[in-house]
Structures are given as structure tokens and as C-alpha cells.
Design a protein around this motif. Structure first.
Motif: not given
Lengths: 451, 451
Positions: A121-144
Motif C-alpha cells: 500500500p505504500d506504493d499506491v498513490v490515490v488520484t482524482v480518477g486514473s486520468q490524474m495519475a496519467l497526467d502526473l506520470v507524464t508530468r514526472i517523465y516527459c520533457d517537451p
């Protein structure tokens, strides 16, 4: 841009509204001129643009992906949520942890165990729908300019997030067994030859949106192995995995490798309006993801998380999912029967084994995006295929959703759509188009090939 | 990064877990090595790092900004939410519009009217707390390297969002009447001399977090005029505006200019755990903001929005806000009395006229960040000033929150903090530090100068 040579003199009293017009002499930019470069990639999805017309009652909408909630036990939920407020209101209505409610994160691990995932459970991050998870994963991985691999077609909301972070999408084609490993290998090889390592592969292995196919079990480890060999992360988006019609579930990619970033959601298995999704990520990713989540919204709503937690604890959620799948299977059957009955020659479609979607191919010469206004005039809406590609493809495909309308409406909607398609084909024949429909057609792509 | 010369050969069967280790020969990057450049700016806020220790029951936390919800009518809310699920569950539990529930957007305009704002519900975008509005506004305005102006000190969550989008923050100082127009003009002039136009001024005009001051009414139009003359947008963050202790409200900057981007929230006037905030923006900004919101989370939760909407419609929310302000005024009084009683010479603080915070200056030589662990050992927590600056300042300030603890706990917490400060000063004196506290001290910064 031009700057005043000297700052304007201060003034002592300005009537309301005058401040905005104060610098009348200086050229003022339109607000939009000063936007970030990333806004150039923010365009309204075709599906969203459609929602306004498609939501008129006389239109049968086969466009949206709204889950059917008619089977929810509302009275029991009402009692549950009242008790939550009365007994735990001081916590449920208060700020919570950016990572999410601990009890819910434990229950999420139980849900994921149904697909073979062992998680902390320590590796789970709850988000506002999985859309937010997707947005945040992109935020931490992707430069322009970074490259992301995605199936072609892919989820329109994912393409939106990738565009928002100015990532470039390279599509990898699927066949009836999902993403094709050899094509994935080819894409990675071609990119490597250009010196490009994509940041991640974004994949929807189960009951794909929009393609309706499922990644064959024997391909799963191979896909992971190919990505690992190129140092490419894998983001597994799995909102539909528990909605299989055969009663079986498939092993998640995350069950085969702890390196996978896994995205899950209660939107389709419980209720979309609560906006509770999650990411399960490797520990090295988690801390950044929590920080990103904090700057995005401080924390997800405690209230909705605690309601989901109570629902999972007090209700037979597995039975509820079974009820949902039975509803969706009946609707899928209605859609397939109507397609077989009404569709003109030259159309092809898959037989989804779960989830919400049929992916329809139309005869050459038909442009599904151009046809859409005529379909809406004929009181049926769909999502044209172009919205599911980042590169302009998809004009000969469209997505049909069977999740929301009743079987009777689905049948009527497909009948209307067949009429529109028939009219398109008639026009093409009349005006001597070379684009005559190919012979054949009918259902393709049986349920995923599994051992 | 290194690429394998030839793609690895496919394999037919991989035991679970083996895929991750498959490319043993090839060097594999750590996940963190492949993160976006923006992650370098994502660091845990000092306040967040503190929450774990500060939440122990024996510690009096004057650190967090959690609103006090004890005054909420939970039984009435329980009945309301049960009725919402039972009667409108099919809508409340379903996806909604990315812009937010229309009825709530109308009610939000009524709330804003209390501060002189005339707005069209079409220009309101509901977000998951105003934090999300702030994050999305930054997303649409800021490219990496862009400059944002903010008061110094400023809200830690805003600094987090600016860092996440790689914007550079230039602070503008405040005095007891809030942001100083002449310093704003100086900052803009200096930046203009470098050819830099900031994207926006981020300002919290009312009951500032963390500084506790309010922008004097006669400065408001001037601030707008200065920004307009330089082509700089104004983002007004106003979560505390209705929580004034004198019973009066101040005219929002947005009431003076329709160009202002206004951020509001129900977190402090109703319940933070619902995460319902909003942005009111010019029409040219709205469409982009809705698109950004869509890619961030598809839509805010229908459920929490409809609950807020029902609460506003059925309950005397103005009376509830009055109850809240009375609670906070009592706590502010307790804090001010304890500060006057216990604080050693050389400390200064303001007298907030609303909101949650007192900003405490400590004698020269005391480092509030370094002192924090000793304070927690002495069972009191605060937020050191450095967290509220993007540029390393703030080590002689700290933020005290009086919103959450009871008056008795506040008094005890301030007493403990005074003891810690006294011990610091004793050590400085004993070891001959040149940093003796200046004479004087006591309350400063009366409530905002208003005509």
C-alpha cells in the motif's frame, strides 16, 4: 514585447473598472498571446465537442464512455454515506494525505490482487480518477519533445495529457491479440537508430479503449522484456480489467514486473462521479509522484476516498462487478447482433471480450470524421477514429460504445448508423468513386488468444 | 544513453518476474534518471515533512493550515448527502462536465458577489480545490524559465506549482498594508530592463498566507494598474476573503477588473475534504483552462460538487461562515494574548484581521529552520519562514496557525515556543553571539489601513 520607457505615475484613486483600461497608451497583449507553448497542443477532443449534441435525448449516443450505474444499490449507498458524514465527518470533510487514505490504499491492493498483483500500500498513490495519475506520470517523465509509445489507436484522454506536456506520440499497431511485439521492437529499433529512447510505453492491455482487443497473455512478458531491453518504462492503464465477459481476468503486466507503472480506477467498477483512481508505482517513482500530486491538488478528496473504502468494506463489490459485466455483456451482444444485421458490406468490427467498446472499420472512401455531422442529423452519434490517433490516422474507423444506452437503443442506433453508412456508399457509387467497398466484412478479431 | 546494437531475440515463455531482469546484459537506467527536468524542482515542502511528527497528539501543532470543522452541522449534512445519493445518485455518481456542475457555477457567482464580483457562470471553472486551479493556470501561462511575481513570503503550495512548471519566482515585499506598489513597480522595471515580462503577479490580497496581512483597499486599483501597464496578468488567490474578523469584506481585485484571474475555494468556508475550488477567468482564458482541466482529471467529482451545491441551497451558509469567523477570532485572540505574555523581547508579529495566520519575526541570530527540531522536541510545531520563499529567505520568520488547535492548546503551544526561543537566545548570549535581540518588539501591523 514593448515596455513603457518609464513606469507610469502612481495615482491615488481609480474608479472600479478603470484599472483595466488605465494603460490605454501602451499596447496590451491579448491574454492568449502570453500563454505557454504547451497550450498550442491543447485542442478540444472530437469526442468532447460532440457531447453537447450527442446528449440530446433524441440522439442515440454510441460515442461516450459513461458507465452504466443503473445497477448500483443507491439506497444502501445513501445509508453508508450518511453514516460516514455523521460518524467520521470531521475526518472525511478535512484535508488528508497527498498520497491518499491509508485504509483505501490497502483495499486497492486487494482489488489488484484479483489480477495477480502483489503490492505494498505504500506504493499506491490515490488520484482524482486514473486520468490524474496519467497526467502526473507524464508530468514526472516527459520533457517537451520526449517520445511516448502508445498503441494505435489509443485512449483519447492519454493523448490529451501527452500533448499537454508536449510529448510526441509514436503509435504501435495492434492486431486481434493486442499490441504486436514485433512492431514494438521495430518502433524501438527505428527510434534507437535516431538516438531516441522513448520515456515509456503507454498501454491498455485489457479490453482496449477504443480498439476493444486484449493483449494475448503469451505476449505480455515479451512486451515487458522488449521495453526493458531498451530502458523504456511501461505504463499499464487498466480501467476495464475486471470487466471481462468470460468471467476470467488476465494477469496484469504489473504482476509480471514490479517496474511497471500501473494505473487503476473505480470509475468503471464502482462509480465514475467519485473520481477515485490510483497509480501503483516503483518506490523510486512514488516520492516524485506524491510531490507532483501535492502541487496538482494538495490531496484527493478525503470524502470520496472514504466512501469508496466503506463501500469496499461493507458491500459485496465483487458481486457488483459481476452485475456490471452482465449488463455490459448483454449490451455488447445487442450491438454485435445489430451490426451483423444492419451493417453494409465492407464494414469490419471486433468482438470485444470485455469493456465498453467496438472498433468499427468502414469501407474505403468513407471518412468517419466527415460523416459524423450527417450521423448526428440521423440521430446517432459515435466517436470518429481520428480522435484516437496523434498522427491523423483513423478516418476509416470509428468507436462504438455499448456501455450506456439500453440494448433497444443500441439496436436502433446501429440501425441508424448503418443507414448513414449506406447512404455514404450510395453517394460514392453514384458519383463513380473508385472507393467501392471491399467484399467480405463481418466480425473479426475473436476474443484474445490465450493458452 | 546506450542502445543494444541488435534487438534481443524474442522468447516464448518467461516466468513471472523474469521480464524485469531479462536485459541483464544491457545497462538499465534507474527510473529516476529518466525523469523530466521539472522533477528537479519538486522537493518536499518543509511543512509536509513536518506533518508526520507534528501530528503526534502530544505536539501542539501551530504548523498546519487545517480549517476547524467542529462547527459543521454534521447531522444535517448526513441527511443532505443521503438524499443526494438516493434521489440524484445516477447523476452524482456519474462523470460530469470538465468545467463543473452548472448549478454550482451559478451559486459560486453568488458567493463571489459578496466581494463585489459580477461574473458569468460560463466563466467559472470548478477545480479540485483552488490548488488545482492554481496548477492549471500556471500550466497554461508558464513555459520553463518564465518569471512569476509573488509576494514575499507567499503560499507554499503556489511556490510548489510554480516550481513544477519550472517558473522562476521573483518576490515583492509587503508591509503591514500588504504588497507595496512602489516595490512592485521597481520589480517590474528591473525585469523590463532585462527584457523580461513576468507572466503574472500571484497575490493573496486578503488575510495573507503566511503573512496575515491584507492589501489596503486604496492600493488595489494601483496594483492592477501597474500590472496592466506592463502587460502582466494578475492571479488573485482568495481562500480567506470571507473570514474577516471585523465583519467586513474587501472588494476583490476581480471586482475592479475583469481581466483578473480569480481563484476561490470552499475549503475554508465549508469543508476542505470535499476539495471544491474554482477559477473565474476571462473568456479568452476559459477555453484553455477547461482543456487543461480535462487533461488533468477529465472532470471534478460530480458528487462533491453536487453536495456543495445542495449545501449552499439548503443551509444558511452565511451564518456558517460567521460561526467559523467567530471560532477563528477567538483563537486569534488566544494566540495574540499568549504572544504578548510569553514571547521574549525582540520578537515581532502582526495582528491579523482575518484568516488563519500570524507571521512571527524572531531576533537576529535565531534560525527558525534550524530551531524547528528543538521546538518539536519541546512539543510545539510551526512552519519555518524559509518554506514561503523561493529564494532562501525567511530564516528569521515563522508562521503560526491558530485555525485548528483549541485556544487552550494555542496558549500552551505559544508558551512552549517562547521557551524554545528563550533557550536559543540564552545560548546566543552565553556564547557571546553578536546577534543580541534588538530592543522593542510586540505586536506590529495593525489591521489593514482602509479608508
Amino acid at each position: 514585447m514593448p515596455q513603457p520607457a518609464t513606469p507610469p505615475s502612481p495615482f491615488d484613486a481609480v474608479p472600479a473598472g478603470a484599472a483595466a483600461a488605465a494603460a490605454a497608451g501602451a499596447p496590451r497583449p491579448e491574454p492568449t498571446e502570453r500563454f505557454a507553448a504547451r497550450t498550442a497542443g491543447m485542442t478540444a477532443s472530437e469526442i468532447r465537442a460532440l457531447f453537447a449534441v450527442a446528449s440530446r435525448p433524441e440522439v442515440v449516443s454510441l460515442a461516450g464512455g459513461m458507465p452504466n450505474l443503473a445497477a448500483l444499490p443507491l439506497d444502501a449507498l445513501a445509508a453508508e454515506v450518511a453514516d460516514l458524514v455523521a460518524r467520521e465527518g470531521q475526518v472525511a470533510l478535512q484535508y488528508g494525505s497527498a498520497q491518499g487514505v491509508p485504509a483505501l490504499r490497502e483495499q486497492i491492493c486487494e482489488v489488484m490482487a484479483l489480477e495477480g498483483i502483489r503490492a505494498d500500500p505504500d506504493d499506491v498513490v490515490v488520484t482524482v480518477g486514473s486520468q490524474m495519475a496519467l497526467d502526473l506520470v507524464t508530468r514526472i517523465y516527459c520533457d517537451p519533445g520526449d517520445v511516448v509509445l502508445a498503441e494505435g489507436p489509443s485512449y483519447v484522454g492519454a493523448l490529451g495529457s501527452f500533448a499537454a506536456y508536449q510529448a510526441r506520440v509514436v503509435h504501435v499497431a495492434m492486431d486481434e491479440h493486442g499490441l504486436v511485439p514485433d512492431l514494438l521492437r521495430d518502433a524501438l529499433g527505428s527510434l534507437a537508430a535516431e538516438g531516441i529512447t522513448p520515456k515509456f510505453l503507454y498501454t491498455i492491455p485489457n479490453f482496449h479503449n477504443p480498439a476493444g482487443v486484449t493483449l494475448a497473455v503469451e505476449r505480455r512478458a515479451e512486451v515487458l522484456e522488449i521495453c526493458a531491453s531498451y530502458g523504456v518504462a511501461v505504463v499499464e492503464d487498466n480501467p476495464y480489467g475486471l470487466l471481462g465477459f468470460s468471467g476470467r481476468t488476465y494477469p496484469a503486466l504489473r504482476s509480471l514486473s514490479r517496474d511497471v507503472v500501473y494505473l487503476g480506477s473505480f470509475s468503471k467498477t464502482f462509480a465514475s462521479g467519485l473520481r477515485v483512481g490510483w497509480a501503483l508505482v516503483p518506490p523510486a517513482v512514488r516520492d516524485r509522484l506524491v510531490l507532483a500530486a501535492e502541487s496538482a491538488s494538495l490531496c484527493p478528496p478525503s470524502f470520496t476516498q472514504m466512501l469508496v473504502s466503506r463501500y469496499l468494506a461493507a458491500h459485496d463489490w465483487r458481486a457488483q462487478i459481476k452485475t456490471y459485466t452482465e449488463v455490459y455483456r448483454d449490451r455488447r451482444d445487442a450491438m454485435l447482433e445489430a451490426l451483423a444485421t444492419y451493417m453494409p458490406e465492407g464494414c469490419t468490427w471486433n468482438v470485444p471480450d470485455g469493456g465498453f467498446y467496438v472498433w468499427l472499420g468502414v469501407p474505403e472512401g468513407v471518412d468517419t470524421k466527415a460523416m459524423l455531422p450527417r450521423a448526428v442529423t440521423a440521430r446517432v452519434a459515435y466517436a470518429s477514429g481520428t480522435g484516437f490517433y496523434a498522427d491523423g490516422f483513423g478516418s476509416r474507423q470509428l468507436r462504438l460504445s455499448y456501455c450506456y444506452p439500453t440494448p433497444e437503443r443500441i439496436t436502433e442506433g446501429v440501425r441508424r448508423l448503418a443507414g448513414v453508412l449506406g447512404a455514404e456508399l450510395d453517394v460514392m457509387r453514384t458519383f463513380g468513386s473508385s472507393a467501392r467497398p471491399a467484399l467480405g466484412g463481418g466480425p473479426q478479431a475473436p476474443s484474445p488468444h490465450t493458452p
